[in-house]
Design an enzyme around this catalytic site. Structure first.
Site, PDB file in Angstrom:
ATOM      1  N   MET A  26      14.008  61.965  22.761  1.00 46.88           N
ATOM      2  CA  MET A  26      13.060  62.607  23.674  1.00 46.88           C
ATOM      3  C   MET A  26      11.648  62.115  23.362  1.00 46.88           C
ATOM      4  O   MET A  26      11.322  61.875  22.195  1.00 46.88           O
ATOM      5  CB  MET A  26      13.101  64.130  23.501  1.00 46.88           C
ATOM      6  CG  MET A  26      14.405  64.793  23.860  1.00 46.88           C
ATOM      7  SD  MET A  26      14.607  65.100  25.621  1.00 46.88           S
ATOM      8  CE  MET A  26      13.342  66.300  25.956  1.00 46.88           C
ATOM      9  N   PHE A  27      10.833  61.966  24.386  1.00 45.46           N
ATOM     10  CA  PHE A  27       9.413  61.616  24.289  1.00 45.46           C
ATOM     11  C   PHE A  27       9.176  60.211  23.736  1.00 45.46           C
ATOM     12  O   PHE A  27       8.102  59.923  23.215  1.00 45.46           O
ATOM     13  CB  PHE A  27       8.639  62.655  23.445  1.00 45.46           C
ATOM     14  CG  PHE A  27       8.972  64.070  23.806  1.00 45.46           C
ATOM     15  CD1 PHE A  27       8.660  64.583  25.062  1.00 45.46           C
ATOM     16  CD2 PHE A  27       9.637  64.892  22.910  1.00 45.46           C
ATOM     17  CE1 PHE A  27       8.989  65.880  25.408  1.00 45.46           C
ATOM     18  CE2 PHE A  27       9.973  66.197  23.247  1.00 45.46           C
ATOM     19  CZ  PHE A  27       9.644  66.693  24.497  1.00 45.46           C
ATOM     20  N   SER A  28      10.174  59.331  23.867  1.00 49.20           N
ATOM     21  CA  SER A  28      10.029  57.965  23.355  1.00 49.20           C
ATOM     22  C   SER A  28       9.582  56.965  24.413  1.00 49.20           C
ATOM     23  O   SER A  28       9.325  55.813  24.091  1.00 49.20           O
ATOM     24  CB  SER A  28      11.341  57.494  22.725  1.00 49.20           C
ATOM     25  OG  SER A  28      12.387  57.475  23.692  1.00 49.20           O
ATOM     26  N   LYS A  30      11.376  56.274  27.432  1.00 45.93           N
ATOM     27  CA  LYS A  30      12.497  55.649  28.142  1.00 45.93           C
ATOM     28  C   LYS A  30      12.233  55.577  29.647  1.00 45.93           C
ATOM     29  O   LYS A  30      12.365  54.521  30.256  1.00 45.93           O
ATOM     30  CB  LYS A  30      13.796  56.423  27.902  1.00 45.93           C
ATOM     31  CG  LYS A  30      14.257  56.488  26.481  1.00 45.93           C
ATOM     32  CD  LYS A  30      15.480  57.345  26.318  1.00 45.93           C
ATOM     33  CE  LYS A  30      15.356  58.757  26.825  1.00 45.93           C
ATOM     34  NZ  LYS A  30      14.311  59.574  26.186  1.00 45.93           N
ATOM     35  N   THR A  31      11.883  56.707  30.229  1.00 46.70           N
ATOM     36  CA  THR A  31      11.646  56.751  31.677  1.00 46.70           C
ATOM     37  C   THR A  31      10.417  55.929  32.044  1.00 46.70           C
ATOM     38  O   THR A  31      10.406  55.253  33.076  1.00 46.70           O
ATOM     39  CB  THR A  31      11.510  58.210  32.149  1.00 46.70           C
ATOM     40  OG1 THR A  31      12.722  58.908  31.824  1.00 46.70           O
ATOM     41  CG2 THR A  31      11.259  58.297  33.641  1.00 46.70           C
ATOM     42  N   ASP A  96      18.333  56.790  35.801  1.00 49.55           N
ATOM     43  CA  ASP A  96      17.678  57.549  34.732  1.00 49.55           C
ATOM     44  C   ASP A  96      18.600  58.661  34.248  1.00 49.55           C
ATOM     45  O   ASP A  96      19.473  59.120  34.978  1.00 49.55           O
ATOM     46  CB  ASP A  96      16.360  58.148  35.238  1.00 49.55           C
ATOM     47  CG  ASP A  96      15.428  58.570  34.109  1.00 49.55           C
ATOM     48  OD1 ASP A  96      15.540  58.033  32.991  1.00 49.55           O
ATOM     49  OD2 ASP A  96      14.569  59.439  34.352  1.00 49.55           O
ATOM     50  N   GLU A  97      18.383  59.103  33.011  1.00 50.98           N
ATOM     51  CA  GLU A  97      19.125  60.209  32.397  1.00 50.98           C
ATOM     52  C   GLU A  97      20.632  59.978  32.453  1.00 50.98           C
ATOM     53  O   GLU A  97      21.417  60.871  32.785  1.00 50.98           O
ATOM     54  CB  GLU A  97      18.752  61.547  33.046  1.00 50.98           C
ATOM     55  CG  GLU A  97      17.274  61.876  33.012  1.00 50.98           C
ATOM     56  CD  GLU A  97      16.722  62.153  31.604  1.00 50.98           C
ATOM     57  OE1 GLU A  97      17.504  62.179  30.640  1.00 50.98           O
ATOM     58  OE2 GLU A  97      15.502  62.341  31.488  1.00 50.98           O
ATOM     59  N   CYS A 153       7.060  61.238  15.310  1.00 52.98           N
ATOM     60  CA  CYS A 153       7.563  62.491  14.766  1.00 52.98           C
ATOM     61  C   CYS A 153       6.496  63.579  14.848  1.00 52.98           C
ATOM     62  O   CYS A 153       5.367  63.390  14.381  1.00 52.98           O
ATOM     63  CB  CYS A 153       8.013  62.294  13.323  1.00 52.98           C
ATOM     64  SG  CYS A 153       8.615  63.801  12.532  1.00 52.98           S
TER      65      CYS A 153
END
Length: 195
Positions: A26-28, A30-31, A96-97, A153
């Site tokens: 999450m929050f990396s 990707k989208t 996506d997802e 992190c």
């Protein structure tokens, strides 16, 4: 850094398809990376079709939206097989997802790539327990190109590759944002899982 293998319009001569997978926690981003690649394909005047699972309504029911609020139009689908019906004669398919689809998404992506389409897929590689998520391991295995993106992190400021769930819910699928998840390094993830 990923370099797109093909630029310019497709031609009848150049019909080699392939699969690109963008994975991470999450929050990396990707989208964000998926949207970037799809926008470049649109700039190159390629025909693009974009899909997301109907379950993902966090930011918008229709569009794919990144955490930084970049967006692109998409078609929500209930089942992976629907993508085959709706992709038509496009050059590029964005998904996506992908972790929310069933295992049929792997066959769908292979079928699209085998028919000469560039398939770009984004999804979480691991769930909140740090286990491979849904069809993602199999998508990673069949992809020609794999990009692993990382977050920062929330506990240590180091590179993060795990999605730590803050909520008490034990269901594998729990849609949420920073109210329910934070990105964590391996050590912070393991330490937090002990509590």
């Amino acid at each position: 850094m990923f370099v797109e293998p093909r630029i310019g319009r497709s031609s009848q001569i150049d019909k080699n398809g392939w699969i690109e997978v963008i994975s991470g926690c999450m929050f990396s981003g990707k989208t964000e990376e998926l949207i970037r690649r799809l926008n470049r394909a649109l700039i190159a005047k390629q025909k693009v079709e974009i899909f997301k699972p109907t379950i993902d309504k966090r930011y918008d029911e229709q569009k794919i939206v990144s955490h930084s609020e970049r967006e692109i139009r998409s078609t929500p689908v209930n089942f992976a097989g629907d993508i085959l019906l709706l992709a038509g004669d496009c050059d590029v398919v964005g998904i996506d997802e992908a972790q929310f689809f069933d295992d049929a998404i792997v066959d769908v992506c292979n079928t699209l790539a085998n028919s000469g389409k560039r398939v770009i897929v984004a999804g979480l590689d691991m769930d909140y327990e740090g286990k491979p998520f849904g069809p993602m391991p199999n998508l990673l295995a069949v992809a020609e190109f794999v990009t692993k993106v990382h977050a920062i992190c929330a506990q240590t400021g180091e590179l993060a590759s795990f999605s730590f769930r803050l909520a008490e819910n034990k269901s594998q699928v729990l849609l949420g944002e920073k109210d329910k998840y934070e990105a964590r390094s391996r050590k912070a993830f393991v330490d937090g899982s002990k509590n």
